[in-house]
Design an enzyme around this catalytic site. Structure first.
Site, short mmCIF file in Angstrom:
data_model
loop_
_atom_site.label_atom_id
_atom_site.label_comp_id
_atom_site.label_asym_id
_atom_site.label_seq_id
_atom_site.Cartn_x
_atom_site.Cartn_y
_atom_site.Cartn_z
N VAL A 19 -5.19 -2.95 -0.22
CA VAL A 19 -6.20 -2.29 0.62
C VAL A 19 -7.18 -3.34 1.16
O VAL A 19 -7.77 -4.10 0.39
CB VAL A 19 -7.00 -1.23 -0.17
CG1 VAL A 19 -8.08 -0.60 0.72
CG2 VAL A 19 -6.09 -0.15 -0.73
N GLU A 29 -4.87 -5.50 -5.71
CA GLU A 29 -6.07 -5.71 -4.88
C GLU A 29 -5.71 -5.91 -3.41
O GLU A 29 -6.43 -5.46 -2.51
CB GLU A 29 -6.85 -6.94 -5.41
CG GLU A 29 -8.12 -7.25 -4.68
CD GLU A 29 -9.15 -6.13 -4.74
OE1 GLU A 29 -9.69 -5.89 -5.81
OE2 GLU A 29 -9.40 -5.49 -3.69
N LYS A 35 -3.98 3.55 2.43
CA LYS A 35 -5.08 2.81 1.80
C LYS A 35 -6.16 3.75 1.25
O LYS A 35 -6.67 3.55 0.15
CB LYS A 35 -5.68 1.82 2.81
CG LYS A 35 -4.72 0.68 3.17
CD LYS A 35 -5.21 -0.09 4.39
CE LYS A 35 -4.30 -1.26 4.73
NZ LYS A 35 -4.62 -1.86 6.04
N GLY A 43 -6.91 -6.15 2.73
CA GLY A 43 -6.58 -7.58 2.68
C GLY A 43 -7.47 -8.39 1.77
O GLY A 43 -7.45 -8.23 0.55
N LYS A 84 0.83 -1.23 0.00
CA LYS A 84 0.00 0.00 0.00
C LYS A 84 0.85 1.26 0.00
O LYS A 84 0.48 2.27 -0.60
CB LYS A 84 -0.95 0.01 1.20
CG LYS A 84 -0.24 0.08 2.54
CD LYS A 84 -0.82 -0.86 3.54
CE LYS A 84 0.27 -1.27 4.51
NZ LYS A 84 0.11 -2.59 5.02
N GLU A 126 2.34 -4.46 15.73
CA GLU A 126 3.79 -4.56 15.56
C GLU A 126 4.48 -4.04 16.83
O GLU A 126 3.89 -3.25 17.57
CB GLU A 126 4.23 -3.66 14.40
CG GLU A 126 3.50 -3.89 13.10
CD GLU A 126 4.11 -5.00 12.28
OE1 GLU A 126 5.22 -5.45 12.59
OE2 GLU A 126 3.44 -5.44 11.33
N ASP A 129 -1.05 3.68 7.96
CA ASP A 129 -1.53 2.54 7.17
C ASP A 129 -2.89 2.87 6.52
O ASP A 129 -3.08 2.67 5.31
CB ASP A 129 -1.63 1.32 8.10
CG ASP A 129 -2.16 0.09 7.41
OD1 ASP A 129 -1.37 -0.62 6.76
OD2 ASP A 129 -3.38 -0.17 7.50
N1 HSE Z 1 -1.47 -3.56 9.71
C1 HSE Z 1 -2.62 -3.57 8.88
C2 HSE Z 1 -3.86 -3.62 9.74
C3 HSE Z 1 -2.68 -4.73 7.93
O1 HSE Z 1 -3.77 -3.65 10.97
O2 HSE Z 1 -4.94 -3.60 9.19
C4 HSE Z 1 -1.84 -4.51 6.74
O3 HSE Z 1 -2.26 -3.39 6.02
#
Ligand code: HSE
Length: 438
Positions: free
Chosen positions: A138, A135, A211, A140, A111, A196, A207
């Site tokens: 964004v 695909e 997206k 998953g 992303k 993480e 993140d």
């Molecule tokens: N770390 C992201 C989340 C997943 O928590 O949705 C990967 O984009």
């Protein structure tokens, strides 16, 4: 090799850049496909590039195919489709560019690179008549890019709104359900592997920002650079905000939104928001993701499912791989920008606000706050006084405003912070507007 994926009469060669949990799930899915009964498509992992080739991996590919050498994948004539699962911009951007220029199709889950350099990479794919599909970048396993790119193109998209970060949704859901504080739930999420060890990308909203930038480009055919997107994370949300929000008929979610019209332009924003308890977005809990798309023809569409995880992400990656292996071609339009909106300023955004402050519990305090809000042309909808601490002469004041302009609210917030009688402005949260509700 341009545009042709079959490396021999039977098989399409796949080259993997990255063999972590998602890469391994993709490799395993490819080998299952290889052994499947369907004779129309055969896939074969030719090579996988990793940072540490000596690491043990639970993956069904020939160990000899694993190396640290990008040239085993990029521009290798045996590799028709490069699958990039490394993440980040460096070296992924260079690797994807080189593969496209070498006439290889590319499928990526990245992303950050697609948000920051997607326009350029898609143009490179067009120039080389190869496909660049993303695909998995964004939400998953949720198919959202395909519908925006294909099925919904007849619509003028009115809004794209989503919970597109599972980590923060897990944390906020736990805070809401258990009355727990952010730091405690973050530690638990880290222990469970949902967050993480450096949680910045998730909890500070980067993140989700990447997206929504990708979704906004697709929905509005407009480049939305990541630095024009308003971004706030969830570190400042407290357990008591959920308690008070619930009394008022709301919950709190990290929302990513892109909305555009010809008059106001395109605004993309990522921030925690109060969501009315009676809209579906309020019930998207745990690590689930959801995206709501409103189009002028179709009305409101709802996509919900697993937004991360090896198998859901592999599902999206493999969908793209199989489309290419079955003969999808670049029609030259993936980077075109037929309609381009001006980027709107967050300062002009209008919504209701939830304000929580700790104030001295004495006469005139509320009048002072009301005067500051009135001077900024902000009308109060309701006020709650909560958790009165008579011993220390303080209380929480929770104020809901009527719709107000962001610039006015920020200016009023600065003035409220300066009031002697306000000990702290603890929370300033936007209330998301849904239909005629608010
Ligand atoms: N770390 C992201 C989340 C997943 O928590 O949705 C990967 O984009």
């Amino acid at each position: 090799m341009t545009g042709s994926v079959k490396t021999d009469n039977q098989s399409t060669g796949i080259g993997l850049l990255g063999l972590g949990v998602v890469g391994s799930a993709v490799a395993n899915a490819v080998s299952q496909r290889h052994r499947s009964e369907d004779p129309s498509v055969s896939l074969n992992v030719v090579a996988a590039v990793v940072r540490d080739a000596s690491r043990k991996r639970d993956v069904t590919i020939d160990p000899c195919a694993i190396s640290t050498k990008p040239e085993t994948v990029i521009a290798n004539p045996e590799v028709g489709i490069v699958v990039e699962l490394m993440g980040g911009v460096d070296p992924a951007f260079d690797y994807i560019t080189s593969a496209l220029n070498a006439g290889q199709h590319v499928v990526t889950a990245n992303k950050e690179v697609m948000a920051k350099h997607g326009g350029e990479l898609l143009a490179t794919a067009d120039e080389n008549n190869v496909c660049l599909y993303y695909e998995a970048s964004v939400a998953g396993g949720i198919p959202i890019i395909g519908p925006l790119m294909n099925d919904l193109t007849a619509n003028k998209i009115q809004s794209v709104r989503g919970i597109i970060n599972g980590t923060t949704n897990f944390i906020l859901t736990k805070m809401s359900n258990e009355g727990a504080e952010f730091n405690d739930v973050l530690a638990e999420a880290q222990e469970l592997g949902y967050a993480e060890s450096d949680p910045t990308a998730d909890v500070d909203g980067f993140d989700a920002l990447y997206k929504i930038s990708i979704l906004a480009r697709l929905a509005y055919h407009t480049e939305v650079p990541v630095d024009v997107i308003h971004r706030e994370g969830i570190r400042e949300i407290h357990a008591k905000d959920f308690r008070y929000a619930s009394e008022l008929g709301y919950t709190i979610k990290l929302l990513a939104v892109a909305q555009a019209n010809a008059d106001s332009g395109l605004l993309a924003r990522v921030h925690p928001a109060l969501i009315p308890l009676d809209v579906p977005m309020a019930s998207v809990n745990g690590v689930l993701n959801a995206v709501e798309v409103e189009g002028d023809l179709v009305g409101s569409l709802w996509f919900q499912g697993p937004g991360a995880g090896p198998n859901p992400t592999a599902s999206a990656v493999m969908g793209d791989v199989l489309r290419i292996a079955k003969g999808a071609v670049n029609d030259g339009g993936s980077s075109s920008v037929p309609e381009s909106f001006a980027i709107a300023s967050m300062a002009d955004h209008e919504c209701q606000y939830y304000i929580r402050l700790t104030a001295s519990d004495r006469p005139g305090v509320l009048a002072n706050v009301a005067r500051v809000l009135g001077d900024a042309d902000i009308s109060i909808n309701s006020v709650l006084q909560k958790d009165t601490d008579t011993e220390n002469g303080r209380a929480d004041l929770v104020i809901m405003t009527h719709p107000a302009r962001e610039a006015n609210m920020q200016s009023a917030a600065r003035s409220i912070r300066e009031l002697d009688t306000v000990l702290q402005l603890d929370s300033l949260l936007r209330v998301e507007t849904y239909g005629a509700r608010s």
